[in-house]
Design a protein around this motif. Structure first.
Motif, PDB file in Angstrom:
ATOM      1  N   GLU A 115     -60.014   3.408 -35.184  1.00 27.80           N
ATOM      2  CA  GLU A 115     -59.474   2.192 -34.581  1.00 27.80           C
ATOM      3  C   GLU A 115     -58.023   1.953 -34.980  1.00 27.80           C
ATOM      4  OE1 GLU A 115     -60.451  -2.637 -34.502  1.00 27.80           O
ATOM      5  OE2 GLU A 115     -61.815  -1.205 -35.483  1.00 27.80           O
ATOM      6  N   THR A 116     -57.658   2.342 -36.200  1.00 34.01           N
ATOM      7  CA  THR A 116     -56.301   2.103 -36.699  1.00 34.01           C
ATOM      8  C   THR A 116     -55.469   3.380 -36.799  1.00 34.01           C
ATOM      9  OG1 THR A 116     -57.146   2.278 -38.969  1.00 34.01           O
ATOM     10  CG2 THR A 116     -57.013   0.067 -38.005  1.00 34.01           C
ATOM     11  N   SER A 117     -55.980   4.482 -36.258  1.00 34.02           N
ATOM     12  CA  SER A 117     -55.264   5.757 -36.386  1.00 34.02           C
ATOM     13  C   SER A 117     -53.898   5.713 -35.702  1.00 34.02           C
ATOM     14  CB  SER A 117     -56.106   6.890 -35.805  1.00 34.02           C
ATOM     15  OG  SER A 117     -56.373   6.655 -34.423  1.00 34.02           O
ATOM     16  N   MET A 118     -53.785   5.002 -34.590  1.00 36.19           N
ATOM     17  CA  MET A 118     -52.508   4.915 -33.896  1.00 36.19           C
ATOM     18  C   MET A 118     -51.589   3.895 -34.545  1.00 36.19           C
ATOM     19  SD  MET A 118     -51.775   4.154 -29.852  1.00 36.19           S
ATOM     20  CE  MET A 118     -52.698   5.629 -29.406  1.00 36.19           C
ATOM     21  N   GLN A 119     -52.149   2.773 -34.982  1.00 39.21           N
ATOM     22  CA  GLN A 119     -51.327   1.708 -35.547  1.00 39.21           C
ATOM     23  C   GLN A 119     -50.655   2.121 -36.847  1.00 39.21           C
ATOM     24  OE1 GLN A 119     -54.427  -1.476 -35.353  1.00 39.21           O
ATOM     25  NE2 GLN A 119     -52.799  -2.693 -34.459  1.00 39.21           N
ATOM     26  N   LYS A 120     -51.321   2.957 -37.645  1.00 36.23           N
ATOM     27  CA  LYS A 120     -50.732   3.322 -38.930  1.00 36.23           C
ATOM     28  C   LYS A 120     -49.477   4.163 -38.778  1.00 36.23           C
ATOM     29  CE  LYS A 120     -53.654   7.433 -39.603  1.00 36.23           C
ATOM     30  NZ  LYS A 120     -52.578   8.419 -39.450  1.00 36.23           N
ATOM     31  N   GLY A 121     -49.308   4.864 -37.639  1.00 37.68           N
ATOM     32  CA  GLY A 121     -48.137   5.702 -37.432  1.00 37.68           C
ATOM     33  C   GLY A 121     -47.034   5.054 -36.612  1.00 37.68           C
ATOM     34  N   ILE A 122     -47.284   3.828 -36.130  1.00 35.66           N
ATOM     35  CA  ILE A 122     -46.289   3.163 -35.280  1.00 35.66           C
ATOM     36  C   ILE A 122     -44.989   2.858 -36.026  1.00 35.66           C
ATOM     37  CG2 ILE A 122     -45.821   0.963 -34.121  1.00 35.66           C
ATOM     38  CD1 ILE A 122     -48.549   1.095 -32.887  1.00 35.66           C
ATOM     39  N   PRO A 123     -45.011   2.363 -37.290  1.00 33.40           N
ATOM     40  CA  PRO A 123     -43.738   2.043 -37.950  1.00 33.40           C
ATOM     41  C   PRO A 123     -42.756   3.204 -37.979  1.00 33.40           C
ATOM     42  CG  PRO A 123     -45.555   1.114 -39.178  1.00 33.40           C
ATOM     43  CD  PRO A 123     -46.162   1.959 -38.112  1.00 33.40           C
ATOM     44  N   ASN A 172     -36.966  -5.332 -35.473  1.00 29.04           N
ATOM     45  CA  ASN A 172     -37.726  -6.193 -36.368  1.00 29.04           C
ATOM     46  C   ASN A 172     -38.785  -6.991 -35.612  1.00 29.04           C
ATOM     47  OD1 ASN A 172     -38.025  -7.413 -39.100  1.00 29.04           O
ATOM     48  ND2 ASN A 172     -37.420  -9.265 -38.027  1.00 29.04           N
ATOM     49  N   VAL A 173     -38.462  -7.419 -34.396  1.00 33.16           N
ATOM     50  CA  VAL A 173     -39.435  -8.158 -33.586  1.00 33.16           C
ATOM     51  C   VAL A 173     -40.622  -7.263 -33.232  1.00 33.16           C
ATOM     52  CG1 VAL A 173     -39.803  -9.303 -31.374  1.00 33.16           C
ATOM     53  CG2 VAL A 173     -37.719  -9.761 -32.675  1.00 33.16           C
ATOM     54  N   VAL A 174     -40.338  -6.025 -32.838  1.00 31.58           N
ATOM     55  CA  VAL A 174     -41.413  -5.091 -32.487  1.00 31.58           C
ATOM     56  C   VAL A 174     -42.285  -4.799 -33.706  1.00 31.58           C
ATOM     57  CG1 VAL A 174     -41.919  -2.749 -31.680  1.00 31.58           C
ATOM     58  CG2 VAL A 174     -40.088  -4.068 -30.608  1.00 31.58           C
ATOM     59  N   LEU A 175     -41.659  -4.539 -34.848  1.00 36.57           N
ATOM     60  CA  LEU A 175     -42.421  -4.261 -36.067  1.00 36.57           C
ATOM     61  C   LEU A 175     -43.256  -5.468 -36.488  1.00 36.57           C
ATOM     62  CD1 LEU A 175     -39.842  -2.273 -38.247  1.00 36.57           C
ATOM     63  CD2 LEU A 175     -41.824  -1.375 -37.022  1.00 36.57           C
TER      64      LEU A 175
END
Length: 259
Positions: A115-123, A172-175
């Motif tokens: 579930e979080t595999s994509m979110q962890k690499g977004i930054p 910063n807004v996106v992050l």
């Protein structure tokens, strides 16, 4: 009943220590107490990363608004140095997050890991994309201005420092959006204190991990089977280490011979 190895009497109803150790080793390996207390320790890292991004944006706004015109070129290069440093920080941050999510997967929480595999690499992806676009804008600025670049550094709100600051604020807004969603998910996961997926039966499809209902997703089934195999292999390794440690701690006991 007498203890054959030592000859000492064992009170009734008391299980000898060596039998307790044997029973503990015979317990199912999936029921590990360590897994039930697993907490994903990435919320502080995401909070600090977002704080650093916010500080860089505020520094850029302050340099663009407060520094005099003759120092706007210096402000521009200060922001470029900060952007480069921020990418290095994000790379180290991404490495730490991957290690924590690997521990999450090996502890049996495969559903939340997926579930979080994509979110962890977004930054790292966002910061790398923003720095690439900023590099392209910087190249166009130097190509367009040429030798007169230092004169245009003091061009008010159209100066290069304004461009860099605008990029940093947008990033910063996106992050903030992605970090906020991720932190909320992780806090709910840690607060729930769930057992591993295998113990809760969430890795099963159609009642068994080896069976699939008609119309099911074969790729998802294979992925869950691979996760379960990795989970069982890790726990088997831990069990082998425990057995080896127990064997090395066992002292040979002489059995008294009957004359």
């Amino acid at each position: 009943m007498d203890n054959e190895s030592t000859g000492a009497a064992v009170p009734a109803g008391v299980i000898p220590p060596h039998i307790q150790d044997t029973d503990q080793l015979l317990d199912p390996v999936l029921f590990s107490n360590d897994n039930r207390n697993f907490k994903l320790k990435t919320v502080p890292a995401f909070s600090i990363h977002l704080l650093i991004s916010s500080v860089i944006s505020c520094v850029g706004i302050g340099l663009a608004a407060l520094w005099p015109a003759e120092r706007r070129c210096d402000a521009y290069f200060i922001m470029l140095y900060l952007r480069a440093t921020f990418w290095v920080i994000t790379y180290l941050f991404d490495h730490f997050v991957k290690i924590q999510h690997q521990k999450l997967r090996m502890s049996g929480y495969h559903d939340f890991h997926r579930e979080t595999s994509m979110q962890k690499g977004i930054p790292l992806q966002v910061v790398s994309l923003w720095n690439s676009m900023l590099l392209a804008v910087q190249a166009m600025i130097h190509h367009y201005y040429g030798v007169s670049f230092w004169e245009h550094c003091a061009a008010g709100w159209l100066s290069p420092i304004s461009y860099v600051t605008a990029f940093s604020v947008a990033e910063n807004v996106v992050l903030a959006i992605f970090h906020g969603c991720y932190i909320d998910k992780v806090r709910k996961f840690n607060k729930a204190n769930l057992a591993p997926d295998v113990l809760r039966g969430t890795d099963q499809v159609g009642g068994s991990l080896g069976l699939m209902q008609p119309g099911g997703d074969t790729a998802e089934l294979l992925e869950k089977q691979a996760d379960l195999i990795a989970y069982l292999r890790d726990h088997t390794h831990r069990l082998n280490l425990s057995m080896h440690k127990m064997q090395t701690n066992v002292r040979p006991v002489r059995t008294p011979q009957i004359p």
